[in-house]
Design a protein around this motif. Structure first.
Motif, PDB file in Angstrom:
ATOM      1  N   PRO A 135      29.140  51.217  39.307  1.00  0.00           N
ATOM      2  CA  PRO A 135      28.723  50.137  40.191  1.00  0.00           C
ATOM      3  C   PRO A 135      29.015  50.436  41.657  1.00  0.00           C
ATOM      4  N   ALA A 136      28.144  49.967  42.523  1.00  0.00           N
ATOM      5  CA  ALA A 136      28.397  50.055  43.958  1.00  0.00           C
ATOM      6  C   ALA A 136      29.583  49.179  44.310  1.00  0.00           C
ATOM      7  N   GLN A 137      30.325  49.576  45.335  1.00  0.00           N
ATOM      8  CA  GLN A 137      31.529  48.831  45.698  1.00  0.00           C
ATOM      9  C   GLN A 137      31.216  47.395  46.101  1.00  0.00           C
ATOM     10  N   ASP A 138      30.037  47.174  46.678  1.00  0.00           N
ATOM     11  CA  ASP A 138      29.662  45.822  47.116  1.00  0.00           C
ATOM     12  C   ASP A 138      28.710  45.144  46.137  1.00  0.00           C
ATOM     13  N   LEU A 139      28.757  45.552  44.876  1.00  0.00           N
ATOM     14  CA  LEU A 139      27.832  45.050  43.856  1.00  0.00           C
ATOM     15  C   LEU A 139      27.764  43.524  43.825  1.00  0.00           C
ATOM     16  N   LEU A 140      28.917  42.878  43.957  1.00  0.00           N
ATOM     17  CA  LEU A 140      28.983  41.421  43.787  1.00  0.00           C
ATOM     18  C   LEU A 140      29.282  40.697  45.090  1.00  0.00           C
ATOM     19  N   GLN A 141      29.033  41.359  46.208  1.00  0.00           N
ATOM     20  CA  GLN A 141      29.340  40.772  47.508  1.00  0.00           C
ATOM     21  C   GLN A 141      28.631  39.430  47.681  1.00  0.00           C
ATOM     22  N   GLY A 142      29.401  38.410  48.013  1.00  0.00           N
ATOM     23  CA  GLY A 142      28.824  37.093  48.255  1.00  0.00           C
ATOM     24  C   GLY A 142      28.592  36.260  47.013  1.00  0.00           C
ATOM     25  N   LYS A 143      28.825  36.813  45.830  1.00  0.00           N
ATOM     26  CA  LYS A 143      28.599  36.063  44.595  1.00  0.00           C
ATOM     27  C   LYS A 143      29.826  35.233  44.221  1.00  0.00           C
ATOM     28  N   VAL A 144      29.566  34.119  43.557  1.00  0.00           N
ATOM     29  CA  VAL A 144      30.617  33.257  43.027  1.00  0.00           C
ATOM     30  C   VAL A 144      30.547  33.336  41.503  1.00  0.00           C
ATOM     31  N   ILE A 145      31.653  33.727  40.877  1.00  0.00           N
ATOM     32  CA  ILE A 145      31.651  33.964  39.432  1.00  0.00           C
ATOM     33  C   ILE A 145      32.828  33.238  38.798  1.00  0.00           C
ATOM     34  N   LEU A 146      32.568  32.501  37.728  1.00  0.00           N
ATOM     35  CA  LEU A 146      33.621  31.818  36.976  1.00  0.00           C
ATOM     36  C   LEU A 146      33.946  32.615  35.721  1.00  0.00           C
ATOM     37  N   VAL A 147      35.242  32.816  35.478  1.00  0.00           N
ATOM     38  CA  VAL A 147      35.716  33.546  34.306  1.00  0.00           C
ATOM     39  C   VAL A 147      36.642  32.644  33.504  1.00  0.00           C
ATOM     40  N   THR A 148      36.321  32.414  32.230  1.00  0.00           N
ATOM     41  CA  THR A 148      37.228  31.655  31.373  1.00  0.00           C
ATOM     42  C   THR A 148      38.208  32.613  30.697  1.00  0.00           C
ATOM     43  N   GLY A 149      39.378  32.090  30.374  1.00  0.00           N
ATOM     44  CA  GLY A 149      40.414  32.946  29.818  1.00  0.00           C
ATOM     45  C   GLY A 149      40.833  34.018  30.802  1.00  0.00           C
ATOM     46  N   ALA A 150      40.924  33.621  32.079  1.00  0.00           N
ATOM     47  CA  ALA A 150      41.144  34.594  33.153  1.00  0.00           C
ATOM     48  C   ALA A 150      42.602  34.990  33.331  1.00  0.00           C
ATOM     49  N   GLY A 151      43.499  34.416  32.528  1.00  0.00           N
ATOM     50  CA  GLY A 151      44.917  34.657  32.741  1.00  0.00           C
ATOM     51  C   GLY A 151      45.443  35.981  32.266  1.00  0.00           C
ATOM     52  N   ASP A 152      44.776  36.586  31.285  1.00  0.00           N
ATOM     53  CA  ASP A 152      45.245  37.886  30.799  1.00  0.00           C
ATOM     54  C   ASP A 152      44.134  38.607  30.050  1.00  0.00           C
ATOM     55  N   GLY A 153      44.447  39.796  29.571  1.00  0.00           N
ATOM     56  CA  GLY A 153      43.511  40.565  28.766  1.00  0.00           C
ATOM     57  C   GLY A 153      42.221  40.897  29.502  1.00  0.00           C
ATOM     58  N   ILE A 154      41.122  40.814  28.776  1.00  0.00           N
ATOM     59  CA  ILE A 154      39.816  41.153  29.339  1.00  0.00           C
ATOM     60  C   ILE A 154      39.444  40.193  30.464  1.00  0.00           C
ATOM     61  N   GLY A 155      39.793  38.919  30.328  1.00  0.00           N
ATOM     62  CA  GLY A 155      39.470  37.951  31.366  1.00  0.00           C
ATOM     63  C   GLY A 155      40.120  38.288  32.695  1.00  0.00           C
ATOM     64  N   ARG A 156      41.384  38.678  32.640  1.00  0.00           N
ATOM     65  CA  ARG A 156      42.064  39.061  33.883  1.00  0.00           C
ATOM     66  C   ARG A 156      41.439  40.324  34.474  1.00  0.00           C
TER      67      ARG A 156
END
Length: 253
Positions: A12-33
């Protein structure tokens, strides 16, 4: 099944997600983190959703320390969240961001590993609540915000036992079959009328707490770390995957 859609050599390009807003569930550890930190490292503003505030705060601090955009925290226990809780989340996100570019459904419960004949109803119901009902409620609540993005991506987390059932995987396996069905129905509904693409991703055996719980006799380090899977997670969230929808994908071959 192996899918040719995710390039095995994807970088992926370093700025692939520049400006995007993304919600991640289970973000506290593992794959989510790992996903949250990786999305932030590639320019996204990440909304961290999970049930344990201390874990979310640790991810928040790690993202800021690495120079990422300031994340947002939203503690929520998917096992007990009400319909109103999801509406409140959507309202808060609308007032803060006005749109949503990506939604990673990562949170899951393993539940009991036992035969159907001896499965207990409370454990079965809790797995279904977190792994299926919460995904429906969150997706439905956030669809209007996803519609406001130029291009948006929903990624459901699947499993090998959600594509071919296996003895003693009980509610978890059934919940992942339901996840695949939800993905397919939503993708089909949105394919010709929306800029939202919808896919499922099977991470495969990964060195996470859930995997260690499911396979206590297994040497954890024989499996890749969550960070090793991130090219697939980045590919599906970024614009390199435009046009890919309704697919049951694997994070690695």
């Amino acid at each position: 099944m192996h899918s040719p859609v995710i390039p095995t050599d994807y970088s992926p390009a370093q700025d692939l997600l520049q400006g995007k807003v993304i919600l991640v569930t289970g973000a506290g550890d593992g794959i989510g983190r790992a996903a949250a930190e990786s999305y932030a490292a590639h320019g996204a503003t990440v909304i961290l959703l999970g049930r344990t505030l201390a874990k979310l705060e640790a991810v928040y601090d790690a993202i800021e320390a690495a120079g990422g955009a300031q994340p947002a925290l939203f503690p929520l226990d998917l096992a007990t969240a009400s319909e109103a809780d999801y509406a409140n989340l959507a309202e808060a996100m609308d007032s803060t961001f006005g749109h949503l570019d990506g939604l990673l459904h990562n949170a899951s419960l393993l539940g009991e590993r036992r035969p159907i004949a001896s499965a207990t109803w409370p454990a079965w119901a809790e797995v279904m609540q977190v792994n299926v009902n919460a995904q429906f409620l969150l997706s439905r609540a956030l669809l209007p915000l996803l519609e406001q993005a130029p291009q948006a991506s929903i990624v459901f987390t699947s499993s090998g036992v959600g594509r071919r059932g296996r003895a003693y995987w009980g509610a978890y396996a059934v919940s992942k079959f339901a996840t695949e069905g939800l993905m397919q129905v939503l993708a089909d509904e949105l394919e010709n009328t929306s800029r939202i693409r919808v896919n499922s991703l099977n991470p495969g055996a990964t060195n996470t707490a859930m995997r260690r719980s499911a396979y206590p006799a297994e040497t954890p380090t024989v499996n890749p770390a969550p960070q090793d899977l991130m090219p697939a997670y980045l590919y599906l969230m970024g614009n390199d995957s435009l046009g890919v929808t309704g697919q049951a994908l694997n994070a690695r071959a």
